[in-house]
Structures are given as C-alpha cells and as structure tokens.
Enzyme design. Structure first.
Site, PDB file in Angstrom:
ATOM      1  N   GLY A  36       9.239 -14.577 -11.461  1.00 26.22           N
ATOM      2  CA  GLY A  36       9.976 -14.243 -12.685  1.00 26.22           C
ATOM      3  C   GLY A  36      11.457 -14.024 -12.390  1.00 26.22           C
ATOM      4  O   GLY A  36      12.335 -14.510 -13.124  1.00 26.22           O
ATOM      5  N   HIS A  37      11.745 -13.296 -11.306  1.00 24.27           N
ATOM      6  CA  HIS A  37      13.149 -13.067 -10.939  1.00 24.27           C
ATOM      7  C   HIS A  37      13.829 -14.388 -10.571  1.00 24.27           C
ATOM      8  O   HIS A  37      14.993 -14.619 -10.889  1.00 24.27           O
ATOM      9  CB  HIS A  37      13.246 -12.132  -9.728  1.00 24.27           C
ATOM     10  CG  HIS A  37      12.759 -10.738  -9.975  1.00 24.27           C
ATOM     11  ND1 HIS A  37      11.594 -10.245  -9.448  1.00 24.27           N
ATOM     12  CD2 HIS A  37      13.302  -9.729 -10.700  1.00 24.27           C
ATOM     13  CE1 HIS A  37      11.431  -8.991  -9.827  1.00 24.27           C
ATOM     14  NE2 HIS A  37      12.447  -8.650 -10.585  1.00 24.27           N
ATOM     15  N   LYS A 151      10.628 -10.098 -20.694  1.00 24.12           N
ATOM     16  CA  LYS A 151       9.449  -9.224 -20.588  1.00 24.12           C
ATOM     17  C   LYS A 151       9.848  -7.791 -20.932  1.00 24.12           C
ATOM     18  O   LYS A 151       9.119  -7.084 -21.596  1.00 24.12           O
ATOM     19  CB  LYS A 151       8.837  -9.265 -19.185  1.00 24.12           C
ATOM     20  CG  LYS A 151       7.586  -8.398 -19.108  1.00 24.12           C
ATOM     21  CD  LYS A 151       6.896  -8.509 -17.787  1.00 24.12           C
ATOM     22  CE  LYS A 151       7.412  -7.524 -16.788  1.00 24.12           C
ATOM     23  NZ  LYS A 151       7.115  -6.113 -17.119  1.00 24.12           N
ATOM     24  N   SER A 188       6.753  -6.415 -10.722  1.00 22.10           N
ATOM     25  CA  SER A 188       6.652  -5.751  -9.419  1.00 22.10           C
ATOM     26  C   SER A 188       5.558  -4.687  -9.465  1.00 22.10           C
ATOM     27  O   SER A 188       4.916  -4.401  -8.457  1.00 22.10           O
ATOM     28  CB  SER A 188       7.978  -5.103  -9.055  1.00 22.10           C
ATOM     29  OG  SER A 188       8.972  -6.099  -9.020  1.00 22.10           O
TER      30      SER A 188
END
Ligand code: PAF
Length: 282
Positions: A36-37, A151, A188
């Site tokens: 995602g990052h 998100k 995370s």
C-alpha cells in the site's frame, strides 16, 4: 536512494533538487512499509520528479494506552523497498529532531470538529497529532504534491481541511486502498493478528461491501443497516468500535437525499484495531 536523519541534511538535498527545477513529492509514513505504501510512492513519482518519503513513528498521534512502543520499526527493510520503488530520498528523523521541546512543549495544529468524531472520538488527540506532524513535514519539505492513502479516509479529510484552512500550497493526492486477495486492507497493524484472526479479518470489508450493496438496492434505513453490520462483525469475533454512513463532502451523517457516500468502520480484532471504508455512489 539516500537516507537523511537531520533537517539540515534534508534541506541540503531539497535545495539541490529545487535548484534543478524539480517538482517535489512527499509520502509521509510511519514505516513498516507494505505494498500500500509503495503504491503511494508510485503515485508520487507520477506527479513529481523528486520523491521524498518520511518514516517517523509520531508519538503525538498515539494515546497513552495505544501501541506506540510495539509499533513495528523495520528501517532496513523499508529502505530496501523504497530504493526498489524509485523513491529519491528518505527522511527518517528521531524524535528530538522533530520535537526538540518534547511531546508536551510542542506547538499543535488542530482542525476543529471533525478531529473529534469517529476515529477522533475513539482516539482522543489522535488527529491533533496527525495534523501537527503533517503540517511540520509540509513546512520541512515544502512539497508540491503530497500523497496519502484513502484507507485512512478521515485522516485524508482532516488533512485536506488543514491544507485549505491554512492555505498550505500543496496538492493532495489520495490513493485507493491496497487489498489482499481476500479483501483485507493492507495495514501495518495486520501484523498484530494471529493466523486465525487473519482468516476473520476480511469480514470487515465483506461487511462494508454488503452494506454498500444494500444501499445501492435502495435500503435507506441507515440505523438498521449499521446495527445488522455490527452484529455480523460481532458474530465473526470483532469487538465493535463504530460504523457510520456519511456523505463524502463533509463526513457528516448522510441524509436520504445524499448521493455520494462513504461507509467508514473501525473494529477491534484481538490486539488490533482495524479500520476500513467503502465509497458508495447512489
Ligand atoms: O498515515 C500515517 O501513516 C500517519 O498518520 C502519517 C500521515 C504518516 C502521520 O504520522
């Protein structure tokens, strides 16, 4: 990719990039990077010539009983992933570099109202911590463009309000949520889940998807939809925090005539507090 830990070294790198006429992009993170990052970095590379990622586990956005101490810190792996992604510079300061007056002596930036709702109600002070660090990073990097994940829907909304209220000259880009094949939003904090909980966790997005379908089919009893969704989550093993059906424009509760909606949810599963959302156009 170079890593800098001081503001002085950050400015030296940025001065050089700016002197070369480069457009600067910023991707603020707390590290422990996942796909995602990396999508955020990808998006930044599409809008900027020089991309700075920051990794700073910001103590001001954690409550006293939250997971600040055990929040995963994986700098070496993060550096390797960022290098692979094409990111140009990593800013990874320590706490004293960012908050020289300590956690209580720091000047805060706070967006009123919305910062106290939803995640802000469950995590008092959280958004004040987020807007303070993001404002500081904006001042340090002076990016042309900054990229955040959708998100954290409320976070992006709060940051947009701060940018607009304080006339901060930055373009914000929100990137869609990266999901596992089973629908679970990458986070995370998924690392806190046991193997068994990982099989349950996708129920959060499945529940939101069911709600979105019901809304599209004309179900307009929001309170009942929310209660059924909460029960569905509890049956799966979640402990409830909140589910809300909001209008996207101001993140206030949707009325029957609103068409552009977002359903936001947070729920506890074992040691993790998971959040997710789904946008619904009626
Ligand atoms: O979304 C995050 O990881 C954090 O809230 C942010 C934006 C990096 C601020 O610490």
């Amino acid at each position: 990719m170079q890593t800098v830990t001081t503001i002085k070294a950050l400015h030296e790198q940025l001065d050089r990039a700016r002197a070369e006429g480069k457009r600067i992009g910023l991707v603020p993170t707390m590290g422990n990077l996942h796909q995602g990052h990396l999508r955020l970095v990808e998006a930044a590379l599409q809008h900027a010539d020089f991309v700075v990622a920051s990794i700073f586990v910001n103590p001001l956005q954690f409550g006293p009983s939250e997971d600040l101490e055990r929040y995963p810190r994986t700098l070496a792996e993060d550096q390797a992933q960022l290098t692979q992604s094409g990111c140009h510079l990593l800013f990874a300061p320590n706490e004293a570099e960012i908050y020289p007056h300590g956690r209580t002596g720091q000047t805060f930036v706070e967006v009123p109202g919305i910062s106290d709702l939803y995640c802000g109600a469950s995590r008092p002070g959280h958004f004040r911590g987020v807007t303070t660090i993001v404002n500081k990073l904006f001042n340090l990097v002076r990016p042309d463009v900054a990229v955040f994940g959708r998100k954290d829907y409320q976070q992006l909304h709060v940051i947009s309000r701060m940018v607009s209220d304080l006339s901060i000259p930055v373009e914000l880009i929100g990137v869609g949520t990266e999901r596992a094949d089973n629908g679970l939003a990458l986070s995370s904090r998924n690392g806190y889940l046991s193997a068994e909980e990982l099989t349950v966790a996708p129920t959060l997005y499945a529940t939101l998807t069911d709600m979105a379908r019901a809304l599209k089919q004309g179900d307009s009893d929001h309170a009942l939809l929310i209660e059924h969704a909460q029960q569905q989550l509890e049956r799966a093993g979640f402990v409830r925090d909140y589910i809300h059906i909001l209008r996207r424009s101001d993140m206030l509760p949707a009325r029957a005539e609103d068409r552009e909606l977002v359903i936001i949810a947070a729920a506890y599963l074992g040691a993790a507090r998971l959040i997710d959302n789904i946008e619904v156009d009626l």
